[in-house]
Scaffold this motif. Structure first.
Motif, short mmCIF file in Angstrom:
data_model
loop_
_atom_site.label_atom_id
_atom_site.label_comp_id
_atom_site.label_asym_id
_atom_site.label_seq_id
_atom_site.Cartn_x
_atom_site.Cartn_y
_atom_site.Cartn_z
N UNK A 1 8.55 -16.70 -0.71
CA UNK A 1 7.41 -16.16 -0.20
C UNK A 1 6.92 -14.86 -1.38
N UNK A 2 5.82 -14.43 -1.29
CA UNK A 2 5.34 -13.33 -2.28
C UNK A 2 6.04 -12.08 -1.70
N UNK A 3 5.92 -11.92 -0.27
CA UNK A 3 6.47 -10.76 0.29
C UNK A 3 8.25 -10.81 -0.11
N UNK A 4 8.81 -11.81 -0.10
CA UNK A 4 10.21 -11.73 -0.46
C UNK A 4 10.43 -11.32 -2.21
N UNK A 5 9.50 -11.90 -2.81
CA UNK A 5 9.49 -11.39 -4.29
C UNK A 5 9.17 -9.94 -4.60
N UNK A 6 8.30 -9.40 -3.55
CA UNK A 6 7.92 -7.94 -3.67
C UNK A 6 8.91 -7.14 -3.21
N UNK A 7 9.46 -7.59 -1.98
CA UNK A 7 10.66 -6.65 -1.50
C UNK A 7 11.79 -6.61 -2.50
N UNK A 8 12.26 -7.60 -3.20
CA UNK A 8 13.05 -7.58 -4.04
C UNK A 8 12.85 -6.55 -5.42
N UNK A 9 11.58 -6.34 -5.65
CA UNK A 9 11.27 -5.17 -6.92
C UNK A 9 11.00 -4.01 -6.19
N UNK A 10 11.00 -3.88 -4.84
CA UNK A 10 10.50 -2.68 -4.22
C UNK A 10 11.73 -1.71 -4.04
N UNK A 11 12.87 -2.23 -3.90
CA UNK A 11 14.32 -1.60 -3.85
C UNK A 11 14.36 -0.53 -4.93
N UNK A 12 15.00 0.55 -4.32
CA UNK A 12 15.08 1.59 -5.33
C UNK A 12 15.85 1.17 -6.83
N UNK A 13 14.92 1.80 -7.78
CA UNK A 13 15.41 1.51 -9.19
C UNK A 13 15.16 0.06 -9.59
N UNK A 14 14.14 -0.65 -8.92
CA UNK A 14 13.68 -1.81 -9.33
C UNK A 14 12.45 -1.71 -9.73
N UNK A 15 12.09 -2.83 -10.77
CA UNK A 15 10.67 -2.89 -11.17
C UNK A 15 10.35 -4.31 -11.60
N UNK A 16 9.00 -4.56 -11.98
CA UNK A 16 8.87 -5.95 -12.84
C UNK A 16 7.74 -5.70 -14.07
N UNK A 17 7.95 -6.60 -14.90
CA UNK A 17 7.27 -6.56 -16.10
C UNK A 17 6.22 -7.64 -16.02
N UNK A 18 5.16 -6.98 -16.49
CA UNK A 18 4.03 -8.21 -16.25
C UNK A 18 3.06 -7.81 -17.43
#
Length: 152
Positions: free
Chosen positions: A135-152
């Motif tokens: 789910x989109x919300x799972x993916x978002x939660x996984x990068x919303x944790x402290x110190x996490x990010x995404x490269x787009x």
């Protein structure tokens, strides 16, 4: 009530949860336009006051941030650029609660069903492979944790 909502949103600016006054103003207008006439919202605000308002504003901020995440990945994928997630695995169902930091590739989003496809290069065969029902919300939660990010 209008003043009360603005006071709460201003407090979020001071706490750093909202980056600046322009965003706070946009958020206030969004909240006011959508909920000013909503009787349930007015009753909850009256009954629970600050506690409800803080929870409500946090929900609005979180939804806005997830929408930005979705828009960023959709735009990037439209331009043939897959996404790199620097994620916390405990937020992904297919990891079954295993907690670690891990890089993942996101190469597809279905905006209608809010599902993404993640390609996982984990050396452990339990997690390795293409995962199509994340789910989109799972993916978002996984990068919303402290110190996490995404490269787009």
């Amino acid at each position: 009530m209008k003043k009360r909502i603005m006071v709460f949103i201003s407090a979020f600016v001071l706490m750093g949860s909202i980056p600046n006054k322009v965003v706070a103003s946009e958020l206030f207008n969004e909240v006011w336009d959508e909920y000013a006439e909503d009787e349930q919202f007015q009753m909850m605000l009256e009954d629970y006051g600050e506690e409800y308002a803080i929870e409500f504003v946090n929900d609005v901020i979180a939804n806005r941030e997830q929408d930005t995440f979705e828009n960023n990945i959709a735009n990037s994928l439209t331009n043939s650029r897959p996404i790199v997630l620097h994620a916390r695995t405990e937020y992904l169902t297919y990891y079954g609660g295993k907690s670690s930091g891990h890089y993942l590739s996101l190469d597809y989003v279905n905006r209608t069903s809010d599902l993404v496809r993640i390609v996982d290069c984990n050396y452990n065969g339990t997690y390795y492979g293409i995962h199509t029902n994340v789910s989109l919300s799972e993916a978002y939660a996984a990068i919303s944790a402290s110190g996490r990010y995404y490269i787009y």
